[in-house]
Motif scaffolding. Sequence first.
Motif, mmCIF file in Angstrom:
data_model
loop_
_atom_site.group_PDB
_atom_site.id
_atom_site.type_symbol
_atom_site.label_atom_id
_atom_site.label_comp_id
_atom_site.label_asym_id
_atom_site.label_seq_id
_atom_site.Cartn_x
_atom_site.Cartn_y
_atom_site.Cartn_z
ATOM 1 N N ARG A 6 0.852 -1.185 0.000
ATOM 2 C CA ARG A 6 0.000 0.000 0.000
ATOM 3 C C ARG A 6 0.884 1.229 0.000
ATOM 4 N N PRO A 9 -1.297 7.576 0.845
ATOM 5 C CA PRO A 9 -2.052 8.488 -0.010
ATOM 6 C C PRO A 9 -1.420 9.871 -0.053
ATOM 7 N N THR A 10 -1.584 10.525 -1.185
ATOM 8 C CA THR A 10 -1.119 11.902 -1.331
ATOM 9 C C THR A 10 -2.172 12.808 -0.708
ATOM 10 N N GLU A 18 -9.573 10.362 2.744
ATOM 11 C CA GLU A 18 -8.368 9.624 2.351
ATOM 12 C C GLU A 18 -8.768 8.500 1.384
ATOM 13 N N VAL A 19 -8.019 8.362 0.297
ATOM 14 C CA VAL A 19 -8.301 7.344 -0.714
ATOM 15 C C VAL A 19 -7.189 6.295 -0.670
ATOM 16 N N THR A 21 -4.504 3.872 -1.903
ATOM 17 C CA THR A 21 -3.676 3.901 -3.099
ATOM 18 C C THR A 21 -2.779 2.671 -3.098
ATOM 19 N N TYR A 22 -2.723 1.967 -4.214
ATOM 20 C CA TYR A 22 -1.932 0.744 -4.317
ATOM 21 C C TYR A 22 -0.994 0.822 -5.514
ATOM 22 N N ASP A 23 0.172 0.245 -5.374
ATOM 23 C CA ASP A 23 1.124 0.147 -6.468
ATOM 24 C C ASP A 23 0.664 -0.998 -7.374
#
Length: 57
Positions: A6, A9-10, A18-19, A21-23
């Motif tokens: 994970r 988040p930016t 907050e969203v 975010t995954y690579d």
Amino acid sequence: MTMATRVPPTRDPAQTEEVATYDARALIPDGVQAHIVLDGQVYTLRITRAGKLILTK
């Protein structure tokens, strides 16, 4: 099955929520494709040779 990494988040000041975010490369460890299940439906997430993501049912 490996766990996805994970990415933190930016923080966008205009965004209050907050969203997650995954690579994508962590989701697709072999570098080709992964299956994602939603409500019993299987989707395929694929990384193209050009480095684009394609999600298909």
